[in-house]
Design a protein around this motif. Structure first.
Motif, PDB file in Angstrom:
ATOM      1  N   SER A   1       0.682  -1.037  -0.341  1.00  0.00           N
ATOM      2  CA  SER A   1       0.209  -0.074   0.113  1.00  0.00           C
ATOM      3  C   SER A   1       1.050   1.514  -0.082  1.00  0.00           C
ATOM      4  O   SER A   1       2.114   1.215   0.534  1.00  0.00           O
ATOM      5  CB  SER A   1      -1.172  -0.155   1.280  1.00  0.00           C
ATOM      6  N   ASP A   2       0.626   2.710  -0.115  1.00  0.00           N
ATOM      7  CA  ASP A   2       0.986   3.776  -0.325  1.00  0.00           C
ATOM      8  C   ASP A   2       1.240   4.214   0.500  1.00  0.00           C
ATOM      9  O   ASP A   2       1.770   5.330   0.864  1.00  0.00           O
ATOM     10  CB  ASP A   2       0.572   4.743  -1.313  1.00  0.00           C
ATOM     11  N   ALA A   3       0.847   4.427   1.771  1.00  0.00           N
ATOM     12  CA  ALA A   3       0.640   4.912   3.441  1.00  0.00           C
ATOM     13  C   ALA A   3       2.152   5.199   3.705  1.00  0.00           C
ATOM     14  O   ALA A   3       2.855   4.408   3.308  1.00  0.00           O
ATOM     15  CB  ALA A   3      -0.020   3.698   4.148  1.00  0.00           C
ATOM     16  N   ARG A   4       2.611   5.752   4.052  1.00  0.00           N
ATOM     17  CA  ARG A   4       3.800   6.850   4.617  1.00  0.00           C
ATOM     18  C   ARG A   4       4.098   5.862   5.856  1.00  0.00           C
ATOM     19  O   ARG A   4       5.201   5.890   5.623  1.00  0.00           O
ATOM     20  CB  ARG A   4       3.485   7.840   4.637  1.00  0.00           C
ATOM     21  N   VAL A   5       2.952   5.377   6.416  1.00  0.00           N
ATOM     22  CA  VAL A   5       3.699   4.254   7.583  1.00  0.00           C
ATOM     23  C   VAL A   5       2.358   3.511   7.781  1.00  0.00           C
ATOM     24  O   VAL A   5       1.123   3.838   7.538  1.00  0.00           O
ATOM     25  CB  VAL A   5       3.307   5.352   8.856  1.00  0.00           C
ATOM     26  N   HIS A   6       2.646   1.955   8.737  1.00  0.00           N
ATOM     27  CA  HIS A   6       1.436   1.164   8.901  1.00  0.00           C
ATOM     28  C   HIS A   6       1.143   0.643   6.815  1.00  0.00           C
ATOM     29  O   HIS A   6       0.155   0.564   7.400  1.00  0.00           O
ATOM     30  CB  HIS A   6       0.785   1.506   9.613  1.00  0.00           C
ATOM     31  N   GLU A   7       2.136   0.503   6.413  1.00  0.00           N
ATOM     32  CA  GLU A   7       2.242  -0.521   5.228  1.00  0.00           C
ATOM     33  C   GLU A   7       1.247  -1.227   5.525  1.00  0.00           C
ATOM     34  O   GLU A   7       1.864  -2.263   6.636  1.00  0.00           O
ATOM     35  CB  GLU A   7       3.300   0.194   4.071  1.00  0.00           C
ATOM     36  N   SER A   8       0.517  -2.524   4.424  1.00  0.00           N
ATOM     37  CA  SER A   8       0.851  -3.197   4.233  1.00  0.00           C
ATOM     38  C   SER A   8       0.439  -4.028   2.796  1.00  0.00           C
ATOM     39  O   SER A   8       0.573  -3.707   2.098  1.00  0.00           O
ATOM     40  CB  SER A   8      -0.531  -3.884   5.162  1.00  0.00           C
ATOM     41  N   LEU A   9       0.827  -4.985   2.151  1.00  0.00           N
ATOM     42  CA  LEU A   9       1.303  -6.249   0.974  1.00  0.00           C
ATOM     43  C   LEU A   9      -0.136  -6.177   0.489  1.00  0.00           C
ATOM     44  O   LEU A   9      -1.009  -7.017   1.309  1.00  0.00           O
ATOM     45  CB  LEU A   9       2.063  -7.398   1.701  1.00  0.00           C
ATOM     46  N   ARG A  10      -0.478  -6.187   0.132  1.00  0.00           N
ATOM     47  CA  ARG A  10      -2.030  -6.126  -0.626  1.00  0.00           C
ATOM     48  C   ARG A  10      -2.118  -7.648  -1.844  1.00  0.00           C
ATOM     49  O   ARG A  10      -1.149  -7.588  -2.535  1.00  0.00           O
ATOM     50  CB  ARG A  10      -2.061  -4.706  -1.269  1.00  0.00           C
ATOM     51  N   PHE A  11      -2.601  -8.259  -1.972  1.00  0.00           N
ATOM     52  CA  PHE A  11      -2.742  -9.487  -3.104  1.00  0.00           C
ATOM     53  C   PHE A  11      -4.203  -9.882  -2.169  1.00  0.00           C
ATOM     54  O   PHE A  11      -4.909  -9.881  -1.582  1.00  0.00           O
ATOM     55  CB  PHE A  11      -2.257 -10.365  -2.092  1.00  0.00           C
ATOM     56  N   GLU A  12      -4.693 -11.231  -3.279  1.00  0.00           N
ATOM     57  CA  GLU A  12      -5.922 -11.201  -3.931  1.00  0.00           C
ATOM     58  C   GLU A  12      -5.827 -12.755  -3.471  1.00  0.00           C
ATOM     59  O   GLU A  12      -4.617 -13.585  -4.183  1.00  0.00           O
ATOM     60  CB  GLU A  12      -6.929 -11.160  -5.320  1.00  0.00           C
TER      61      GLU A  12
ATOM     62  N   ARG B   1      -0.008  12.812   8.468  1.00  0.00           N
ATOM     63  CA  ARG B   1      -0.341  13.765   7.159  1.00  0.00           C
ATOM     64  C   ARG B   1      -1.066  12.809   6.356  1.00  0.00           C
ATOM     65  O   ARG B   1      -1.183  14.277   5.090  1.00  0.00           O
ATOM     66  CB  ARG B   1       1.724  14.070   6.542  1.00  0.00           C
ATOM     67  N   ASP B   2      -1.056  11.571   6.437  1.00  0.00           N
ATOM     68  CA  ASP B   2      -1.442  10.759   5.250  1.00  0.00           C
ATOM     69  C   ASP B   2      -2.707  11.084   5.896  1.00  0.00           C
ATOM     70  O   ASP B   2      -4.062  12.021   4.878  1.00  0.00           O
ATOM     71  CB  ASP B   2      -1.682   9.312   5.716  1.00  0.00           C
ATOM     72  N   TRP B   3      -3.632  11.655   7.257  1.00  0.00           N
ATOM     73  CA  TRP B   3      -4.891  11.800   7.182  1.00  0.00           C
ATOM     74  C   TRP B   3      -5.159  13.637   6.573  1.00  0.00           C
ATOM     75  O   TRP B   3      -6.234  13.356   6.586  1.00  0.00           O
ATOM     76  CB  TRP B   3      -5.246  12.386   9.212  1.00  0.00           C
ATOM     77  N   LEU B   4      -3.744  14.517   6.837  1.00  0.00           N
ATOM     78  CA  LEU B   4      -4.265  15.523   6.489  1.00  0.00           C
ATOM     79  C   LEU B   4      -4.582  15.296   5.203  1.00  0.00           C
ATOM     80  O   LEU B   4      -5.179  16.778   4.783  1.00  0.00           O
ATOM     81  CB  LEU B   4      -3.059  16.377   6.708  1.00  0.00           C
ATOM     82  N   ASP B   5      -4.095  14.746   4.065  1.00  0.00           N
ATOM     83  CA  ASP B   5      -4.088  14.394   2.425  1.00  0.00           C
ATOM     84  C   ASP B   5      -5.145  14.453   1.845  1.00  0.00           C
ATOM     85  O   ASP B   5      -6.072  14.313   1.190  1.00  0.00           O
ATOM     86  CB  ASP B   5      -2.807  13.693   2.167  1.00  0.00           C
ATOM     87  N   LYS B   6      -6.361  13.229   3.229  1.00  0.00           N
ATOM     88  CA  LYS B   6      -7.515  12.700   2.650  1.00  0.00           C
ATOM     89  C   LYS B   6      -8.443  13.881   3.351  1.00  0.00           C
ATOM     90  O   LYS B   6     -10.153  13.360   3.568  1.00  0.00           O
ATOM     91  CB  LYS B   6      -7.503  11.443   3.878  1.00  0.00           C
ATOM     92  N   GLY B   7      -7.596  14.810   4.481  1.00  0.00           N
ATOM     93  CA  GLY B   7      -9.098  15.324   4.882  1.00  0.00           C
ATOM     94  C   GLY B   7      -9.642  15.263   6.175  1.00  0.00           C
ATOM     95  O   GLY B   7     -10.781  15.349   6.872  1.00  0.00           O
ATOM     96  N   LYS B   8      -8.935  13.784   6.299  1.00  0.00           N
ATOM     97  CA  LYS B   8      -9.868  13.194   8.218  1.00  0.00           C
ATOM     98  C   LYS B   8      -9.910  14.597   9.006  1.00  0.00           C
ATOM     99  O   LYS B   8      -9.524  15.181   9.423  1.00  0.00           O
ATOM    100  CB  LYS B   8      -9.147  12.254   8.555  1.00  0.00           C
TER     101      LYS B   8
ATOM    102  N   LYS C   1      -1.007  11.211  18.458  1.00  0.00           N
ATOM    103  CA  LYS C   1      -1.722  11.218  17.047  1.00  0.00           C
ATOM    104  C   LYS C   1      -2.556  12.496  16.467  1.00  0.00           C
ATOM    105  O   LYS C   1      -2.659  13.181  15.947  1.00  0.00           O
ATOM    106  CB  LYS C   1      -2.112   9.908  16.155  1.00  0.00           C
ATOM    107  N   ARG C   2      -3.805  11.867  17.515  1.00  0.00           N
ATOM    108  CA  ARG C   2      -4.905  13.589  17.109  1.00  0.00           C
ATOM    109  C   ARG C   2      -4.484  14.554  18.016  1.00  0.00           C
ATOM    110  O   ARG C   2      -5.179  15.121  17.463  1.00  0.00           O
ATOM    111  CB  ARG C   2      -5.757  12.387  18.190  1.00  0.00           C
TER     112      ARG C   2
END
Length: 271
Positions: free
Chosen positions: A146-157, A191-198, A243-244
């Motif tokens: 995944s493209d997360a800056r942190v806490h990324e994960s491997l995506r597969f089916e 920063r991820d939250w900021l990009d998403k407008g959370k 974080k919050r």
């Protein structure tokens, strides 16, 4: 020792203390690749001395950095470890036995179990640190980070097998290391939250701290690991709260993003 057509991929920055152990724990890998984001210690020299090909790449974030590393691997099957992780001898032997059959099939990935070393010895009860399942072995055409800056994960089916023996994580040699990592990871997540407008939702903050502590201390059995378990639960809850608070600051004082980046860079925490 015979090698298998697999690449060990490690991303690093200033990991001189542990990179040799990581690389040496995978003797069967035909290729060892280190993607370094600007180490100013002996990481690169040590990695090369222990058989790794080192490529320099400015920091992109955890997910993008791992995806970049994937493009450089010479083999389709890739094993990803962090520099402070290493295969146990039992897992290395299990992988040597089972990898040929896995690579001959059509599985997209495989799960490995991680055992955490905390304050000098393994945790015995805290569930995320005892046999935590992580997808770290994958075929480059069947999985992507995944493209997360942190806490990324491997995506597969599709289904993926699980290996039995653990690999080891030398988690944060001291509480000082842990607090520095909290600052870094929180900044990236915000920063991820900021990009998403959370939305900030600060009213949730007290409940977030309490629930995070109870989740780890009671439901994830940290309480059975004594004071080490208490420290883990408290640190996790503090991270959830911080974080919050930091995100609220970013929203109400946008200049703090650049100011914090400068401070983190000054103290070599940003990457």
């Amino acid at each position: 020792m015979p090698t298998l057509p697999i690449t060990l991929a490690v991303i690093t920055r200033n990991e001189a203390a542990c990179i040799a152990r990581c690389l040496d724990s995978v003797p069967f890998a035909a290729e060892k690749l280190v993607v370094d984001s600007g180490s100013d210690d002996d990481t690169v020299t040590i990695a090369q001395a222990h058989g790794a090909r080192v490529v320099r790449q400015d920091w992109l974030g955890f997910g993008p950095q791992r995806n970049f590393a994937t493009t450089l691997c010479s083999h389709d099957w890739i094993l990803v470890l962090d520099a402070d992780e290493s295969l146990s001898p039992e897992l290395a032997a299990e992988l040597e036995r089972k990898l040929p059959a896995l690579m001959a099939g059509d599985a997209p990935a495989a799960w490995l179990r991680r055992r955490t070393i905390y304050m000098g010895r393994p945790m015995r009860w805290y569930r995320p640190n005892v046999g935590e399942k992580l997808a770290r072995l994958y075929h480059r055409d069947r999985a992507r980070w995944s493209d997360a800056r942190v806490h990324e994960s491997l995506r597969f089916e599709g289904s993926a097998p699980t290996f039995d023996a653990p690999f080891d994580h030398a988690n944060n040699p001291t509480l000082v290391h842990k607090q520095l990592k909290v600052l870094r990871y929180a900044e990236l997540k915000c920063r991820d939250w900021l990009d998403k407008g959370k939305p900030a939702r600060m009213w949730q903050a007290p409940f977030v701290y309490l629930l995070a502590f109870l989740k780890d201390y009671v439901f994830r059995l940290a309480c059975l690991d004594g004071w080490r378990g208490f420290l883990i639960a408290q640190t996790a809850a503090s991270y959830a709260l911080y974080k919050r608070m930091r995100y609220y600051e970013m929203l109400h004082n946008p200049a703090s993003v650049a100011e914090a980046t400068d401070a983190l860079n000054k103290h070599r925490i940003e990457h």
